[in-house]
Design a protein around this motif. Structure first.
Motif, PDB file in Angstrom:
ATOM      1  N   ALA A  21      40.959  41.907  32.350  1.00  0.00           N
ATOM      2  CA  ALA A  21      42.347  41.934  31.677  1.00  0.00           C
ATOM      3  C   ALA A  21      43.550  42.279  32.644  1.00  0.00           C
ATOM      4  O   ALA A  21      44.655  41.614  32.560  1.00  0.00           O
ATOM      5  N   ASP A  22      43.343  43.157  33.371  1.00  0.00           N
ATOM      6  CA  ASP A  22      44.333  43.545  34.416  1.00  0.00           C
ATOM      7  C   ASP A  22      44.798  42.321  35.365  1.00  0.00           C
ATOM      8  O   ASP A  22      45.843  42.067  35.459  1.00  0.00           O
ATOM      9  N   PHE A  23      43.739  41.805  35.826  1.00  0.00           N
ATOM     10  CA  PHE A  23      43.702  40.564  36.670  1.00  0.00           C
ATOM     11  C   PHE A  23      44.327  39.478  36.075  1.00  0.00           C
ATOM     12  O   PHE A  23      45.309  38.493  36.501  1.00  0.00           O
ATOM     13  N   LEU A  24      44.000  39.157  34.974  1.00  0.00           N
ATOM     14  CA  LEU A  24      44.396  38.121  33.816  1.00  0.00           C
ATOM     15  C   LEU A  24      45.972  38.341  33.818  1.00  0.00           C
ATOM     16  O   LEU A  24      46.979  37.306  33.970  1.00  0.00           O
ATOM     17  N   ARG A  25      46.360  39.601  33.494  1.00  0.00           N
ATOM     18  CA  ARG A  25      47.912  39.834  33.275  1.00  0.00           C
ATOM     19  C   ARG A  25      48.763  39.576  34.631  1.00  0.00           C
ATOM     20  O   ARG A  25      49.755  38.945  34.698  1.00  0.00           O
ATOM     21  N   PHE A  26      48.186  40.007  36.018  1.00  0.00           N
ATOM     22  CA  PHE A  26      48.641  39.920  37.001  1.00  0.00           C
ATOM     23  C   PHE A  26      48.895  38.361  37.525  1.00  0.00           C
ATOM     24  O   PHE A  26      50.096  37.923  37.925  1.00  0.00           O
ATOM     25  N   ASP A  27      47.798  37.731  36.949  1.00  0.00           N
ATOM     26  CA  ASP A  27      47.587  36.149  37.342  1.00  0.00           C
ATOM     27  C   ASP A  27      48.769  35.154  36.492  1.00  0.00           C
ATOM     28  O   ASP A  27      48.833  34.388  36.923  1.00  0.00           O
ATOM     29  N   GLN A  28      49.226  35.884  35.403  1.00  0.00           N
ATOM     30  CA  GLN A  28      50.304  35.160  34.494  1.00  0.00           C
ATOM     31  C   GLN A  28      51.656  35.397  35.045  1.00  0.00           C
ATOM     32  O   GLN A  28      52.609  34.752  34.580  1.00  0.00           O
ATOM     33  N   ASP A  29      51.834  36.196  36.173  1.00  0.00           N
ATOM     34  CA  ASP A  29      53.160  36.474  36.591  1.00  0.00           C
ATOM     35  C   ASP A  29      53.419  35.446  37.955  1.00  0.00           C
ATOM     36  O   ASP A  29      52.639  35.814  38.850  1.00  0.00           O
ATOM     37  N   SER A  30      53.894  34.491  37.651  1.00  0.00           N
ATOM     38  CA  SER A  30      54.175  33.604  38.774  1.00  0.00           C
ATOM     39  C   SER A  30      54.620  33.907  40.138  1.00  0.00           C
ATOM     40  O   SER A  30      54.344  33.475  41.317  1.00  0.00           O
ATOM     41  N   GLU A  31      55.851  34.761  40.037  1.00  0.00           N
ATOM     42  CA  GLU A  31      56.335  35.297  41.115  1.00  0.00           C
ATOM     43  C   GLU A  31      55.171  36.343  41.876  1.00  0.00           C
ATOM     44  O   GLU A  31      55.023  36.230  43.328  1.00  0.00           O
ATOM     45  N   VAL A  32      54.588  37.077  41.283  1.00  0.00           N
ATOM     46  CA  VAL A  32      53.536  37.875  42.145  1.00  0.00           C
ATOM     47  C   VAL A  32      52.457  37.060  42.503  1.00  0.00           C
ATOM     48  O   VAL A  32      52.008  37.184  43.761  1.00  0.00           O
ATOM     49  N   GLN A  33      52.041  35.928  41.749  1.00  0.00           N
ATOM     50  CA  GLN A  33      51.039  35.007  42.321  1.00  0.00           C
ATOM     51  C   GLN A  33      51.488  34.230  43.504  1.00  0.00           C
ATOM     52  O   GLN A  33      50.951  34.212  44.605  1.00  0.00           O
ATOM     53  N   ARG A  34      52.993  33.943  43.467  1.00  0.00           N
ATOM     54  CA  ARG A  34      53.550  33.114  44.472  1.00  0.00           C
ATOM     55  C   ARG A  34      53.707  34.099  45.792  1.00  0.00           C
ATOM     56  O   ARG A  34      53.481  33.575  47.105  1.00  0.00           O
ATOM     57  N   ASN A  35      54.054  35.208  45.611  1.00  0.00           N
ATOM     58  CA  ASN A  35      54.243  36.170  46.984  1.00  0.00           C
ATOM     59  C   ASN A  35      52.698  36.503  47.441  1.00  0.00           C
ATOM     60  O   ASN A  35      52.706  36.764  48.779  1.00  0.00           O
ATOM     61  N   ALA A  36      51.814  36.631  46.743  1.00  0.00           N
ATOM     62  CA  ALA A  36      50.602  36.783  47.100  1.00  0.00           C
ATOM     63  C   ALA A  36      49.703  35.706  47.825  1.00  0.00           C
ATOM     64  O   ALA A  36      48.932  35.954  49.012  1.00  0.00           O
ATOM     65  N   ASP A  37      49.961  34.447  47.243  1.00  0.00           N
ATOM     66  CA  ASP A  37      49.199  33.143  47.819  1.00  0.00           C
ATOM     67  C   ASP A  37      49.919  32.194  47.292  1.00  0.00           C
ATOM     68  O   ASP A  37      50.612  31.457  48.060  1.00  0.00           O
ATOM     69  N   PHE A  46      38.155  33.845  29.532  1.00  0.00           N
ATOM     70  CA  PHE A  46      36.686  33.731  29.553  1.00  0.00           C
ATOM     71  C   PHE A  46      36.670  33.410  31.373  1.00  0.00           C
ATOM     72  O   PHE A  46      35.457  33.955  31.915  1.00  0.00           O
ATOM     73  N   ALA A  47      37.385  32.565  31.827  1.00  0.00           N
ATOM     74  CA  ALA A  47      37.425  32.359  33.463  1.00  0.00           C
ATOM     75  C   ALA A  47      37.479  33.559  34.328  1.00  0.00           C
ATOM     76  O   ALA A  47      36.792  33.730  35.073  1.00  0.00           O
ATOM     77  N   MET A  48      38.413  34.270  33.877  1.00  0.00           N
ATOM     78  CA  MET A  48      38.729  35.598  34.361  1.00  0.00           C
ATOM     79  C   MET A  48      37.868  36.615  34.290  1.00  0.00           C
ATOM     80  O   MET A  48      37.320  37.406  35.101  1.00  0.00           O
ATOM     81  N   GLN A  49      37.072  36.682  33.155  1.00  0.00           N
ATOM     82  CA  GLN A  49      35.922  37.637  32.960  1.00  0.00           C
ATOM     83  C   GLN A  49      34.749  37.238  33.992  1.00  0.00           C
ATOM     84  O   GLN A  49      34.168  37.954  34.534  1.00  0.00           O
ATOM     85  N   ALA A  50      34.566  35.896  33.812  1.00  0.00           N
ATOM     86  CA  ALA A  50      33.526  35.521  34.766  1.00  0.00           C
ATOM     87  C   ALA A  50      33.919  35.760  36.312  1.00  0.00           C
ATOM     88  O   ALA A  50      32.806  36.022  37.238  1.00  0.00           O
ATOM     89  N   TRP A  51      35.101  35.490  36.719  1.00  0.00           N
ATOM     90  CA  TRP A  51      35.553  35.944  38.063  1.00  0.00           C
ATOM     91  C   TRP A  51      35.423  37.460  38.263  1.00  0.00           C
ATOM     92  O   TRP A  51      34.787  37.660  39.432  1.00  0.00           O
ATOM     93  N   ALA A  52      35.783  38.150  37.445  1.00  0.00           N
ATOM     94  CA  ALA A  52      35.557  39.524  37.519  1.00  0.00           C
ATOM     95  C   ALA A  52      33.966  40.098  37.666  1.00  0.00           C
ATOM     96  O   ALA A  52      33.769  40.873  38.300  1.00  0.00           O
TER      97      ALA A  52
END
Length: 185
Positions: A21-37, A46-52
């Motif tokens: 859930a933490d990573f899904l929340r981070f993943d929904q912030d486009s600026e954070v995503q763009r700066n990281a990758d 479901f996909a984020m649960q499988a990833w974790a």
């Protein structure tokens, strides 16, 4: 008991299935995503649960680490860091880091990088760490410089993000430079 994975503000640890859930929340912030990758297509819970779950069982391969950054004060996940492009033959690796927007500017990134580099230099015997930062990312540029990384060059028009080609600033720090600045003797 002390741990090489604990700094002054953060603990680096394996990603647990319940961190999804933490990573899904981070993943929904486009600026954070763009700066990281880069900005990824929306991912489902479901996909984020499988990833974790996959990250929790993945283990370590070739010193490529994917770690959660946890605040010592609140015991909450504030971001993630990773090692990449590891080459034992050359003695070099790169790293990446992302801190959730609500946790930025609290010293978590700086502390997490110090913990990660201390491990890679002192426990894994690497000689040099490299980092690439998009030229528009002033906070990350300042982080690298504050940690003692040296600017080694600029890759012009290297990545396409936010509708334009972006320059990538390449930084590097050697184990000796890191130790002189960050290891108490």
């Amino acid at each position: 008991m002390s741990s090489v994975w604990v700094g002054e503000r953060v603990r680096l640890r394996a990603i647990e299935p319940e961190d999804w859930a933490d990573f899904l929340r981070f993943d929904q912030d486009s600026e954070v995503q763009r700066n990281a990758d880069m900005v990824h297509a929306p991912r489902s819970a479901f996909a984020m649960q499988a990833w974790a779950e996959e990250q929790a069982t993945h283990g370590e391969a070739d010193d490529r680490l994917q770690l959660a950054i946890e605040s010592l004060e609140t015991d909450t996940v504030v971001g993630a860091c990773s090692t990449n492009d590891t080459s034992r033959r050359c003695g070099r690796f790169s790293y990446g880091i992302a801190i959730g927007r609500e946790h930025q500017r609290r010293g978590y990134a700086s502390d997490a990088v110090k913990v990660l580099l201390r491990f890679m230099f002192q426990e894994r015997r690497y000689h040099k760490c490299e980092a690439g930062v998009y030229a528009y990312n002033d906070a990350s540029l300042a982080l690298q410089e504050g940690l003692g990384f040296q600017r080694e060059g600029v890759l012009r028009d290297h990545e396409f993000l936010a509708g334009a080609y972006q320059d990538l600033v390449v930084f590097g720090i050697t184990a000796e430079e890191f130790a002189q600045r960050h290891i108490r003797r």
